[in-house]
Design an enzyme around this catalytic site. Sequence first.
Site, PDB file in Angstrom:
ATOM      1  N   LYS A  35      51.788  27.050  -5.331  1.00 29.58           N
ATOM      2  CA  LYS A  35      52.989  28.103  -5.293  1.00 29.58           C
ATOM      3  C   LYS A  35      54.257  27.072  -4.858  1.00 29.58           C
ATOM      4  CE  LYS A  35      50.136  31.464  -3.300  1.00 29.58           C
ATOM      5  NZ  LYS A  35      49.958  32.388  -4.380  1.00 29.58           N
ATOM      6  N   CYS A  36      54.524  26.014  -5.809  1.00 27.30           N
ATOM      7  CA  CYS A  36      55.671  25.122  -5.690  1.00 27.30           C
ATOM      8  C   CYS A  36      56.384  25.235  -6.753  1.00 27.30           C
ATOM      9  CB  CYS A  36      55.201  23.679  -5.337  1.00 27.30           C
ATOM     10  SG  CYS A  36      56.272  22.348  -5.145  1.00 27.30           S
ATOM     11  N   GLY A  37      57.853  24.934  -6.509  1.00 23.84           N
ATOM     12  CA  GLY A  37      58.782  24.808  -7.915  1.00 23.84           C
ATOM     13  C   GLY A  37      58.479  23.796  -8.907  1.00 23.84           C
ATOM     14  N   THR A  39      55.178  23.035  -9.422  1.00 21.37           N
ATOM     15  CA  THR A  39      53.629  23.518  -9.948  1.00 21.37           C
ATOM     16  C   THR A  39      53.718  23.356 -11.621  1.00 21.37           C
ATOM     17  OG1 THR A  39      53.381  24.707  -7.878  1.00 21.37           O
ATOM     18  CG2 THR A  39      51.811  25.123  -9.864  1.00 21.37           C
TER      19      THR A  39
END
Length: 163
Positions: A35-37, A39
């Site tokens: 759930k990371c930018g 990803t």
Amino acid sequence: MSEFYKLAPVDKKGQPFPFDQLKGKVVLIVNVASKCGFTPQYKELEALYKRYKDEGFTIIGFPCNQFGHQEPGSDEEIAQFCQLNYGVTFPIMKKIDVNGGNEDPVYKFLKSQKSGMLGLRGIKWNFEKFLVDKKGKVYERYSSLTKPSSLSETIEELLKEVE
């Protein structure tokens, strides 16, 4: 023998993954999150893996929930996410800590070999990368901002090296 090959993390199914099986391979180790930018880097990582895996290259992903709680799922959920959303086929390990008192021995070793920006050892965010050569030496450390596709030339150089 490099200390790298004495490491044996645990894979997503709870089985040992001894690094001595990586002797003679170029290895990219990445702390990952769903759930990371950053990803979407999974897509480029998988492309690198597919391009070079038959030449002696592999990628190992280590899920970590230490940065913004961006990897909250179970090991099984993480593996499913990677497969369904990005078609990931490279090995994904059990979720670990990369910093602090419970840091995984793999990251303790990697950070001891290559410090990050400004000489700091700690992992700053998800998708930081360590490139390890065929002899188990940490060749380089890359920030989260480094696109996996930009590593192709360096990977090719390391693959050409004679053991």
